[in-house]
Design an enzyme around this catalytic site. Structure first.
Site, PDB file in Angstrom:
ATOM      1  N   LYS A   1       0.981  -1.311  -0.157  1.00  0.00           N
ATOM      2  CA  LYS A   1       0.237  -0.026  -0.104  1.00  0.00           C
ATOM      3  C   LYS A   1       0.752   1.516  -0.018  1.00  0.00           C
ATOM      4  CE  LYS A   1      -4.335  -1.525   1.579  1.00  0.00           C
ATOM      5  NZ  LYS A   1      -4.370  -2.925   1.801  1.00  0.00           N
TER       6      LYS A   1
ATOM      7  N   GLU B   1     -10.537   7.454   3.846  1.00  0.00           N
ATOM      8  CA  GLU B   1     -11.049   6.403   4.992  1.00  0.00           C
ATOM      9  C   GLU B   1     -10.229   5.197   4.970  1.00  0.00           C
ATOM     10  OE1 GLU B   1     -12.121   6.727   1.481  1.00  0.00           O
ATOM     11  OE2 GLU B   1     -11.242   4.830   1.190  1.00  0.00           O
TER      12      GLU B   1
ATOM     13  N   SER C   1       1.594  -9.899  -1.315  1.00  0.00           N
ATOM     14  CA  SER C   1       1.336  -8.257  -1.176  1.00  0.00           C
ATOM     15  C   SER C   1       1.749  -7.755   0.362  1.00  0.00           C
ATOM     16  CB  SER C   1      -0.205  -8.182  -1.338  1.00  0.00           C
ATOM     17  OG  SER C   1      -1.025  -8.878  -0.606  1.00  0.00           O
TER      18      SER C   1
HETATM   19  C1  LIG Z   1      -5.080  -4.095   1.338  1.00  0.00           C
HETATM   20  C2  LIG Z   1      -4.552  -5.254   1.173  1.00  0.00           C
HETATM   21  C3  LIG Z   1      -4.678  -6.125  -0.045  1.00  0.00           C
HETATM   22  C4  LIG Z   1      -5.863  -5.911  -0.802  1.00  0.00           C
HETATM   23  O1  LIG Z   1      -6.045  -4.640  -1.374  1.00  0.00           O
HETATM   24  P1  LIG Z   1      -5.650  -4.527  -3.159  1.00  0.00           P
HETATM   25  O2  LIG Z   1      -5.948  -3.365  -3.461  1.00  0.00           O
HETATM   26  O3  LIG Z   1      -6.612  -5.473  -3.847  1.00  0.00           O
HETATM   27  O4  LIG Z   1      -4.473  -4.747  -3.379  1.00  0.00           O
HETATM   28  C5  LIG Z   1      -3.981  -7.170  -0.249  1.00  0.00           C
HETATM   29  N1  LIG Z   1      -3.067  -7.837   0.605  1.00  0.00           N
HETATM   30  C6  LIG Z   1      -2.796  -6.680   1.820  1.00  0.00           C
HETATM   31  C7  LIG Z   1      -1.482  -7.222   2.571  1.00  0.00           C
HETATM   32  C8  LIG Z   1      -3.276  -5.756   1.841  1.00  0.00           C
HETATM   33  O5  LIG Z   1      -3.061  -4.807   2.900  1.00  0.00           O
END
Ligand SMILES: *Cc1c(COP(=O)(O)O)cnc(C)c1O
Length: 407
Positions: free
Chosen positions: A96, A118, A383
């Site tokens: 993020k 938000e 992610s």
């Molecule tokens: C917020 C988040 C997601 C999902 O958000 P996307 O906008 O779909 O990428 C996925 N993995 C992690 C670790 C997150 O914090």
């Protein structure tokens, strides 16, 4: 269509990805969003902006993040080889920050004083509060009362970083109300502030901006993988909540002979309210200012959603994903809570990497795929890291001794 042409043509000048996207906002919000859009088209493409963002990514965020070959996990599954793009090693523990630093830098160049957003589970709020602290900007985060109670550690982090938390107490006191509240605050202060969305969705230009800032993931991963193995991966996999980490991972492979898979949360099962599998069970609709695929009731109101991974429980999906599916370029599938939890334990036990529950969905899908395809390579976008999920997992599922592979 090659990659550069695709990027140039998508979205069109009104923010449409085929029939999806656009900007469905109240008239009063139009000037503010137009200002952001114009600034993004000019400032963010200047050489100075690009080189400053590069420096931030290298010196502050710790980019490039590595690509890692999961040899031990792969061997347990067969001959197919699983690789991870380690976004969990990005500063603050997830992808993020890639777009929050971009949005913060844009705010600085536009002369804004405040970032407004938000947050649901608090992950976007923490990343944005980090960006605000870095750039010396004020930060105002709108959050439902219910979520504030559930997410105490993230609320504490945001406050330590200097953000002001606005507690939203109407309706279901959750993410949807927090979005309305943040929009309203932005409407009253857009001359001095900028709205910063948390994923590749919302009204134009946000799906485009967030995508562009997140594409660093796929661009790095593609060249790292080529350098490491001499080839492209056969499959690329990422978890889809709103769709930011996945769109950033996918697009640089769009023109390659690579199968691309988005993974949505099936939660507890296919009944309404038990999942957030928008692509599988949703249909065309409008929410939060953009047109896409939406989980909705017969009145077009969004259905309640659920996933063990709170970052994935959104009733719609970024418009570019809806478009890529309609083109047949990306396929979307689901992973249940149970499968994601199993992958959480297995990646921890066999590779020493505790993944976020969101990312565990992508890992679970890759493990299934590895068994199915038997040979070839799978590149997964990891992610985020799982530290935030550890307490919840041990309380509800224990330490995972029953999730080992049979010897
Ligand atoms: C917020 C988040 C997601 C999902 O958000 P996307 O906008 O779909 O990428 C996925 N993995 C992690 C670790 C997150 O914090």
């Amino acid at each position: 269509m090659d990659y550069r042409t695709y990027l140039k043509k998508t979205p069109d000048e009104n923010g449409y990805y085929g029939p999806y996207g656009g900007s469905y906002i109240p008239n009063e919000l139009i000037p503010g969003f137009k200002e952001i859009s114009d600034a993004y088209q000019s400032i963010a493409h200047s050489a100075q902006f690009i080189s400053e963002l590069r420096r931030i990514r290298r010196e502050y965020q710790g980019r490039p993040t590595p690509v890692y070959h999961c040899e031990r996990l792969s061997r347990k599954l067969g001959l197919a080889q699983i690789y991870l793009k380690r976004e969990d090693l990005n500063f603050t523990g997830a992808h993020k920050l890639n777009h929050c630093m971009g949005e913060g830098l844009l705010a600085k160049y536009m002369g804004k004083k405040k970032l407004i957003a938000e947050t649901g589970a608090g992950q976007h709020g923490v990343a944005l509060a980090t960006a605000a602290a870095y750039f010396g900007l004020e930060c105002e985060i709108h959050m439902g009362e219910t979520d504030i109670a559930k997410q105490a550690p993230n609320v504490a982090r945001m406050k330590i970083l200097g953000a002001k938390i606005v507690c939203v107490t109407h309706g279901r006191k959750a993410l949807k109300e927090a979005v309305d509240s943040a929009f309203e605050s932005y409407l009253n202060s857009y001359k001095d502030s900028i709205y910063c969305i948390g994923s590749a969705l919302g009204p134009h230009p946000f799906p485009l901006m967030v995508r562009d800032f997140q594409m660093v993931i796929g661009e790095e991963a593609r060249s790292q993988f080529l350098e490491m193995t001499g080839n492209l991966p056969d499959h690329v996999v990422a978890a889809v909540g709103g769709g930011s980490n996945s769109i950033g991972m996918f697009l640089p492979f769009i023109d390659d002979p690579v199968e691309i898979h988005g993974v949505e949360p099936l939660g507890r099962g296919p009944a309404d309210g038990d999942h957030a599998a928008s692509m599988k069970y949703g249909k065309e609709g409008i929410l939060h200012g953009f047109k896409s695929i939406l989980l909705q009731d017969e009145n077009g109101d969004p259905l309640p959603v659920y996933s063990v991974a709170s970052g994935l429980d959104y009733p719609s999906v970024g418009p570019e994903h809806a478009y890529l599916r309609s083109l047949g370029r990306v396929s979307y599938d689901c992973i249940s809570d149970e499968e994601a939890i199993d992958a959480f334990y297995k990646l921890s036990r066999y590779e020493g990497i505790i993944p976020a529950l969101e990312s565990s969905h992508a890992v679970a899908y890759a493990m299934k795929l590895a068994k199915e395809i038997r040979t070839g390579s799978i590149l997964v976008n990891l992610s985020g890291r799982g530290d935030k999920d550890v307490d919840y997992v041990i309380e509800n599922y224990g330490y995972g001794e029953d999730h080992l592979f049979a010897e």
